[in-house]
Design a protein around this motif. Structure first.
Motif, PDB file in Angstrom:
ATOM      1  N   ARG A 251      55.276 -83.106  11.769  1.00 34.17           N
ATOM      2  CA  ARG A 251      55.185 -83.008  13.227  1.00 34.17           C
ATOM      3  C   ARG A 251      55.774 -84.218  13.947  1.00 34.17           C
ATOM      4  O   ARG A 251      55.629 -84.357  15.156  1.00 34.17           O
ATOM      5  CB  ARG A 251      53.728 -82.803  13.662  1.00 34.17           C
ATOM      6  CG  ARG A 251      53.159 -81.463  13.266  1.00 34.17           C
ATOM      7  CD  ARG A 251      53.967 -80.283  13.780  1.00 34.17           C
ATOM      8  NE  ARG A 251      53.988 -80.161  15.236  1.00 34.17           N
ATOM      9  CZ  ARG A 251      54.906 -79.483  15.931  1.00 34.17           C
ATOM     10  NH1 ARG A 251      55.908 -78.911  15.298  1.00 34.17           N
ATOM     11  NH2 ARG A 251      54.846 -79.395  17.229  1.00 34.17           N
ATOM     12  N   GLY A 252      56.411 -85.122  13.246  1.00 38.50           N
ATOM     13  CA  GLY A 252      57.027 -86.275  13.898  1.00 38.50           C
ATOM     14  C   GLY A 252      58.466 -86.443  13.452  1.00 38.50           C
ATOM     15  O   GLY A 252      58.854 -85.948  12.389  1.00 38.50           O
TER      16      GLY A 252
ATOM     17  N   ARG B  21      54.029 -76.519  20.218  1.00 38.33           N
ATOM     18  CA  ARG B  21      53.745 -76.163  18.819  1.00 38.33           C
ATOM     19  C   ARG B  21      54.929 -75.544  18.110  1.00 38.33           C
ATOM     20  O   ARG B  21      55.038 -75.621  16.899  1.00 38.33           O
ATOM     21  CB  ARG B  21      52.561 -75.179  18.770  1.00 38.33           C
ATOM     22  CG  ARG B  21      51.237 -75.813  19.143  1.00 38.33           C
ATOM     23  CD  ARG B  21      50.089 -74.846  18.932  1.00 38.33           C
ATOM     24  NE  ARG B  21      48.974 -75.520  18.283  1.00 38.33           N
ATOM     25  CZ  ARG B  21      48.736 -75.460  16.983  1.00 38.33           C
ATOM     26  NH1 ARG B  21      49.522 -74.761  16.200  1.00 38.33           N
ATOM     27  NH2 ARG B  21      47.695 -76.090  16.461  1.00 38.33           N
ATOM     28  N   LYS B  22      55.807 -74.898  18.901  1.00 33.67           N
ATOM     29  CA  LYS B  22      56.895 -74.137  18.277  1.00 33.67           C
ATOM     30  C   LYS B  22      58.136 -74.959  18.018  1.00 33.67           C
ATOM     31  O   LYS B  22      59.024 -74.530  17.281  1.00 33.67           O
ATOM     32  CB  LYS B  22      57.250 -72.933  19.149  1.00 33.67           C
ATOM     33  CG  LYS B  22      56.229 -71.822  19.048  1.00 33.67           C
ATOM     34  CD  LYS B  22      56.800 -70.510  19.547  1.00 33.67           C
ATOM     35  CE  LYS B  22      55.804 -69.388  19.385  1.00 33.67           C
ATOM     36  NZ  LYS B  22      55.894 -68.442  20.506  1.00 33.67           N
ATOM     37  N   LEU B  23      58.226 -76.114  18.633  1.00 33.50           N
ATOM     38  CA  LEU B  23      59.442 -76.924  18.513  1.00 33.50           C
ATOM     39  C   LEU B  23      59.599 -77.465  17.093  1.00 33.50           C
ATOM     40  O   LEU B  23      58.667 -78.016  16.523  1.00 33.50           O
ATOM     41  CB  LEU B  23      59.369 -78.074  19.521  1.00 33.50           C
ATOM     42  CG  LEU B  23      60.674 -78.767  19.883  1.00 33.50           C
ATOM     43  CD1 LEU B  23      61.655 -77.784  20.504  1.00 33.50           C
ATOM     44  CD2 LEU B  23      60.404 -79.912  20.856  1.00 33.50           C
ATOM     45  N   ARG B  24      60.785 -77.270  16.544  1.00 35.43           N
ATOM     46  CA  ARG B  24      61.102 -77.802  15.208  1.00 35.43           C
ATOM     47  C   ARG B  24      62.376 -78.610  15.332  1.00 35.43           C
ATOM     48  O   ARG B  24      63.333 -78.173  15.953  1.00 35.43           O
ATOM     49  CB  ARG B  24      61.358 -76.660  14.218  1.00 35.43           C
ATOM     50  CG  ARG B  24      60.152 -75.814  13.887  1.00 35.43           C
ATOM     51  CD  ARG B  24      59.295 -76.459  12.799  1.00 35.43           C
ATOM     52  NE  ARG B  24      58.119 -75.658  12.491  1.00 35.43           N
ATOM     53  CZ  ARG B  24      57.012 -75.641  13.226  1.00 35.43           C
ATOM     54  NH1 ARG B  24      56.926 -76.364  14.322  1.00 35.43           N
ATOM     55  NH2 ARG B  24      55.987 -74.878  12.870  1.00 35.43           N
ATOM     56  N   ALA B  25      62.396 -79.763  14.717  1.00 39.51           N
ATOM     57  CA  ALA B  25      63.622 -80.565  14.727  1.00 39.51           C
ATOM     58  C   ALA B  25      63.903 -81.018  13.310  1.00 39.51           C
ATOM     59  O   ALA B  25      62.988 -81.397  12.572  1.00 39.51           O
ATOM     60  CB  ALA B  25      63.456 -81.762  15.647  1.00 39.51           C
TER      61      ALA B  25
ATOM     62  N   GLY C 252      51.807 -93.264  29.295  1.00 39.78           N
ATOM     63  CA  GLY C 252      51.692 -93.730  27.911  1.00 39.78           C
ATOM     64  C   GLY C 252      51.551 -92.560  26.957  1.00 39.78           C
ATOM     65  O   GLY C 252      51.703 -91.412  27.340  1.00 39.78           O
ATOM     66  N   GLY C 253      51.284 -92.844  25.702  1.00 41.01           N
ATOM     67  CA  GLY C 253      51.127 -91.764  24.726  1.00 41.01           C
ATOM     68  C   GLY C 253      52.313 -91.648  23.795  1.00 41.01           C
ATOM     69  O   GLY C 253      52.289 -90.864  22.869  1.00 41.01           O
ATOM     70  N   GLY C 254      53.352 -92.426  24.047  1.00 39.35           N
ATOM     71  CA  GLY C 254      54.475 -92.440  23.095  1.00 39.35           C
ATOM     72  C   GLY C 254      55.528 -91.404  23.409  1.00 39.35           C
ATOM     73  O   GLY C 254      55.259 -90.387  24.045  1.00 39.35           O
ATOM     74  N   PRO C 255      56.760 -91.639  22.960  1.00 35.35           N
ATOM     75  CA  PRO C 255      57.854 -90.724  23.250  1.00 35.35           C
ATOM     76  C   PRO C 255      57.698 -89.396  22.502  1.00 35.35           C
ATOM     77  O   PRO C 255      57.168 -89.368  21.385  1.00 35.35           O
ATOM     78  CB  PRO C 255      59.099 -91.475  22.762  1.00 35.35           C
ATOM     79  CG  PRO C 255      58.590 -92.444  21.753  1.00 35.35           C
ATOM     80  CD  PRO C 255      57.178 -92.790  22.132  1.00 35.35           C
ATOM     81  N   ALA C 256      58.169 -88.346  23.138  1.00 32.51           N
ATOM     82  CA  ALA C 256      58.106 -87.015  22.527  1.00 32.51           C
ATOM     83  C   ALA C 256      59.437 -86.303  22.707  1.00 32.51           C
ATOM     84  O   ALA C 256      60.104 -86.462  23.720  1.00 32.51           O
ATOM     85  CB  ALA C 256      56.991 -86.188  23.163  1.00 32.51           C
TER      86      ALA C 256
END
Ligand SMILES: Nc1nc2c(ncn2[C@@H]2O[C@H](COP(=O)(O)OP(=O)(O)OP(=O)(O)O)[C@@H](O)[C@H]2O)c(=O)[nH]1
Ligand SMILES: [Mg+2]
Ligand SMILES: [Zn+2]
Length: 295
Positions: A16-17, A34-38, A52-56
């Protein structure tokens, strides 16, 4: 905290990261939704919320291509995206699996991706493999003999890979990560995050993209025991094998499978020694696999 956003390229994907190269910085991003895949090689848009919370990663750009393999159940699994070239790596040790090399080449042909063969560890005895290498050369597959240990052939190989993204594939232990380290000196491909120690050796566990030059990249992939390219037609097996495909134009039947059919030009070429018996057997195995998956 200031909000930020931009585009980048996925260097590695961990469930997931993802690790994203954004300009000159490396970002550990989560995936939005939830559906995004890279996958490794994807071009993505990312953003950091002001709270905040970090890059996505917010979106994945359309892919030029996606190299996939089929798993034991016949489902497609991604390996890497936006690949210009598939480099099939073999070595004198471990013992070459030519059937695997054939299937990777077939996979590249089915996706219209250039392929080349890298025969590493030329410091060892290569003489038993000469025959097979000559078969590939005669079929027009570029073959490079190199040694990351002695440095022989490494510069010439670097020249051949100086444009675009090259995906390195092959059996475990043939020297894919060693090649990355030899060609991209700041790569340090054997970092702990990306490897696991097996019998005292670092084996790659996750595909990772490295910068090679201003216009080029290398993708180091985990070693495999088996590979098969996904296909939607049984006939894909024929297209994967350059020489069988060429002869097929002269077969009596349009739907010839090039096994026992009368008037098969590929089989006639096989009997006349113009098609390698091992390559034909390799074709037959891929055909059987596709027939099993797509009855
Ligand atoms: N003799 C010799 N050994 C080499 C050469 N290149 C790599 N090796 C050795 O081969 C072994 C495997 O090298 P790696 O680069 O980890 O192989 P890999 O293909 O990345 O393996 P996986 O990550 O498991 O898929 C290591 O012990 C290397 O030192 C070479 O040119 N000659
Ligand atoms: Mg490796
Ligand atoms: Zn035929």
């Amino acid at each position: 905290m200031r909000s930020a956003s931009g585009s980048g390229i996925v260097l590695a994907s961990f469930g997931r990261g993802v690790l994203v190269q954004a300009d000159s910085t490396l970002l550990h991003c989560s995936l939005k939704g939830r559906k995004l895949r890279a996958v490794c090689g994807d071009r993505v848009l990312w953003s950091s919320p002001p709270t905040g919370g970090g890059p996505a990663v917010e979106a994945v750009e359309p892919r030029r291509n996606l190299v996939e393999r089929i798993d034991a159940r016949g489902r497609a699994e991604p390996v890497a995206a936006n690949v210009d070239r598939l480099a099939i790596v073999l070595a004198a040790e471990p013992q070459p699996d030519w059937y695997l090399a054939d299937r990777y080449w077939a996979g590249a042909r089915l996706k219209d991706i250039d392929a080349l063969l890298i025969f590493n560890k030329s410091d060892l005895d290569v003489s038993p493999m000469r025959g097979e290498l000559e078969t590939y050369r005669a079929l027009g597959l570029p073959c490079f003999e190199v040694s990351t240990l002695s440095g022989a052939g490494v510069e010439a190989l670097g020249g051949a890979l100086s444009q675009g993204a090259t995906l390195l594939v092959g059996q475990s232990g043939v020297g894919k990560s060693s090649l990355v380290n030899a060609l991209a000196p700041d790569a340090a491909a054997q970092t702990a995050e990306l490897t696991r120690e097996v019998e005292g050796r670092h084996t790659t566990t996750t595909a990772r993209r490295y910068r090679l030059g201003p216009q080029s990249a290398l993708v180091d992939a985990p070693g495999v025991r088996d590979f098969a390219p996904p296909a939607s037609l049984v006939r894909a097996a024929e297209r994967g094998f350059a020489e069988i495909h060429r002869w097929s134009a002269d077969c009596r039947f349009n739907d010839c499978r090039h096994l026992e059919e009368p008037g098969c030009a590929a089989r006639a070429a096989l009997l006349a020694g113009q098609v390698s018996a091992r390559r034909h057997e390799s074709y037959r195995r891929l055909l059987r696999l596709y027939e099993k998956l797509m009855p």
